[in-house]
Design a protein around this motif. Structure first.
Motif, PDB file in Angstrom:
ATOM      1  N   HIS A 182       0.827  -1.218   0.000  1.00  0.00           N
ATOM      2  CA  HIS A 182       0.000   0.000   0.000  1.00  0.00           C
ATOM      3  C   HIS A 182       0.862   1.268   0.000  1.00  0.00           C
ATOM      4  O   HIS A 182       2.016   1.217  -0.381  1.00  0.00           O
ATOM      5  CB  HIS A 182      -1.001  -0.048   1.151  1.00  0.00           C
ATOM      6  CG  HIS A 182      -1.735  -1.364   1.188  1.00  0.00           C
ATOM      7  ND1 HIS A 182      -2.822  -1.638   0.393  1.00  0.00           N
ATOM      8  CD2 HIS A 182      -1.469  -2.514   1.872  1.00  0.00           C
ATOM      9  CE1 HIS A 182      -3.216  -2.885   0.605  1.00  0.00           C
ATOM     10  NE2 HIS A 182      -2.405  -3.445   1.496  1.00  0.00           N
ATOM     11  N   HIS A 251       2.666  -7.081   4.343  1.00  0.00           N
ATOM     12  CA  HIS A 251       1.299  -6.597   4.550  1.00  0.00           C
ATOM     13  C   HIS A 251       0.832  -6.880   5.973  1.00  0.00           C
ATOM     14  O   HIS A 251       1.517  -7.548   6.736  1.00  0.00           O
ATOM     15  CB  HIS A 251       0.340  -7.296   3.568  1.00  0.00           C
ATOM     16  CG  HIS A 251       0.473  -6.785   2.176  1.00  0.00           C
ATOM     17  ND1 HIS A 251      -0.445  -5.947   1.606  1.00  0.00           N
ATOM     18  CD2 HIS A 251       1.452  -6.969   1.256  1.00  0.00           C
ATOM     19  CE1 HIS A 251      -0.053  -5.647   0.377  1.00  0.00           C
ATOM     20  NE2 HIS A 251       1.103  -6.261   0.139  1.00  0.00           N
ATOM     21  N   ALA A 252      -0.363  -6.364   6.297  1.00  0.00           N
ATOM     22  CA  ALA A 252      -1.050  -6.762   7.524  1.00  0.00           C
ATOM     23  C   ALA A 252      -2.483  -7.080   7.123  1.00  0.00           C
ATOM     24  O   ALA A 252      -3.073  -6.381   6.306  1.00  0.00           O
ATOM     25  CB  ALA A 252      -0.997  -5.642   8.558  1.00  0.00           C
TER      26      ALA A 252
HETATM   27 ZN   LIG Z   1      -2.316  -5.341   2.417  1.00  0.00          ZN
END
Ligand SMILES: [Zn+2]
Length: 429
Positions: A182, A251-252
């Motif tokens: 992101h 990512h999370a």
């Molecule tokens: Zn993500």
């Protein structure tokens, strides 16, 4: 950094009788086989954080790189390289580069000057991509003071003797592309306390890149190093331009059920790979890109699809093995959501020739994990676990030409020829 014999002879020219000089040059030239090499393409890509100059040459050449100030410039001198100015497309301003100029100079040197909009450091991305006789050279530029790649800085003032790199140098660093998920207009998932995924991923990616850069023989390239948007395909492209050995996207995760916790590791699914293969095959006449070091555009349909399939299969099985190593280590740090590596069609995993993983470090929607994701100590533990997994993978699977492969070969006891002979024979390649 020894200068080629021919240069030293040229410097002597004014002291020698013209006939003797001509003979000397002739002898050395044919011995060195120094027919001019063509500069085929020149490309500038990237952002103000990291800009790459990519040169495709029709053979081996000697190159030197240095920077100049007032105004700020980066200079690449290519020896015995020629260019067809009618055919070569000079790239427009991009990233740190305001303008590209090139001109032949005395002694068969082709000089490329990048006018940059601030002081930068410049270094070679260590691995050239050799395809038959063709050679690819990549220079990475970063703003001076930026902690991007941890690369060896080139002095900002023009050095008396520009650092020179012979293209057939043997060992290279492993390149790990670290992708912070992101960024910019795309915040990713958000936790209940307002923690944004894009901030957490950047923090973990930066720690991971710094840890990679502190490992001997490894170097990190961040696909973004700030809060801005980078399209998914552009992330892949940056990793491929840097000739990454592995792509790791951080990512999370997020889910409605706030009790769900734990990390997961993904690789590309077979279905994702098939659709990507179809896309590459359809586009291949326009794509200047090589897949696994091979050009597809001059191959018939069957051969192109077989080559692509081989490259993808190799990348996918390598991705799976590397993902398992990383998952094992994440298991030590905290809860693992799914004990097995997951497969999905995520776009960033679709490089046809770079093994790629996507790591969901934790659930940002879980209040406990949200807190931990913000904690620098926990971020460091995550980065350490990912690095350990990567290291374990490459120790068992060192790519040819890397320092790691050389160490593995000498550890395996390749006899008296071992350590000393390997670099020398590689130099003769
Ligand atoms: Zn993500």
């Amino acid at each position: 950094m020894q200068r080629p014999l021919r240069d030293r002879l040229c410097a002597l020219c004014e002291w020698l009788a013209p006939a003797a000089c001509a003979l000397a040059l002739l002898g050395v030239t044919s011995a060195a086989g120094a027919a001019p090499v063509a500069l085929k393409t020149l490309d500038v890509t990237g952002t103000p954080d990291a800009t790459h100059l990519v040169l495709d040459l029709g053979g081996s050449a000697s190159a030197s790189l240095f920077t100049l100030t007032r105004p700020d410039r980066v200079v690449v001198d290519l020896k015995a390289v020629v260019v067809d100015r009618q055919r070569l497309k000079v790239p427009a301003a991009q990233g740190l580069v305001r303008k590209v100029r090139l001109a032949p100079r005395d002694g068969g040197v082709l000089r490329i000057v990048l006018e940059v909009d601030r002081q930068v450091r410049a270094h070679w991305v260590a691995n050239e991509n050799a395809v038959g006789e063709d050679r690819r050279l990549t220079v990475e530029l970063a703003p001076l003071g930026a902690d991007l790649a941890g690369a060896t800085a080139v002095p900002a003032e023009a050095p008396a003797a520009p650092p020179e790199r012979k293209l057939s140098l043997a060992t290279r660093d492993l390149i790990i592309a670290v992708d912070a998920g992101h960024g910019g207009d795309d915040p990713g998932a958000t936790g209940r306390d307002g923690t944004r995924e894009k901030d957490v991923t950047l923090a973990v990616a930066r720690v991971l890149a710094a840890r990679i850069n502190s490992e001997p023989g490894m170097r990190a390239v961040l696909t973004r190093n700030g809060d801005y948007f980078v399209p998914l395909r552009e992330r892949i492209r940056r990793a491929r331009v840097a000739q990454a050995d592995l792509f790791v996207s951080v990512h999370a995760d997020a889910v409605v059920d706030r009790s769900v916790a734990g990390s997961s590791v993904y690789v590309l699914s077979q279905r994702g790979a098939s659709s990507e293969a179809a896309k590459w095959l359809a586009d291949r006449e326009n794509a200047a890109d090589l897949v696994g070091g091979v050009s597809l555009d001059d191959k018939d349909d069957v051969l192109a699809s077989v080559l692509l399939d081989l490259s993808q299969s190799a990348a996918m099985s390598a991705s799976m093995v590397a993902a398992e190593k990383v998952l094992d280590e994440l298991n030590e740090v905290g809860e693992v959501r799914k004990a097995r590596v997951q497969q999905a069609g995520f776009v960033v995993l679709k490089s046809p020739d770079v093994p790629s993983l996507l790591i969901e470090t934790a659930y940002i929607t879980n209040p406990g994990e949200e807190r931990r994701l913000r904690d620098p100590h926990h971020q460091a533990r995550l980065a350490e676990a990912i690095l350990t997994g990567i290291r374990n993978y490459f120790r068992e699977n060192p790519p040819p030409g890397t320092r790691l492969a050389m160490l593995a070969a000498s550890a395996a006891g390749s006899g008296a020829a071992g350590g000393a002979a390997a670099p020398a024979s590689a130099l003769r390649r």
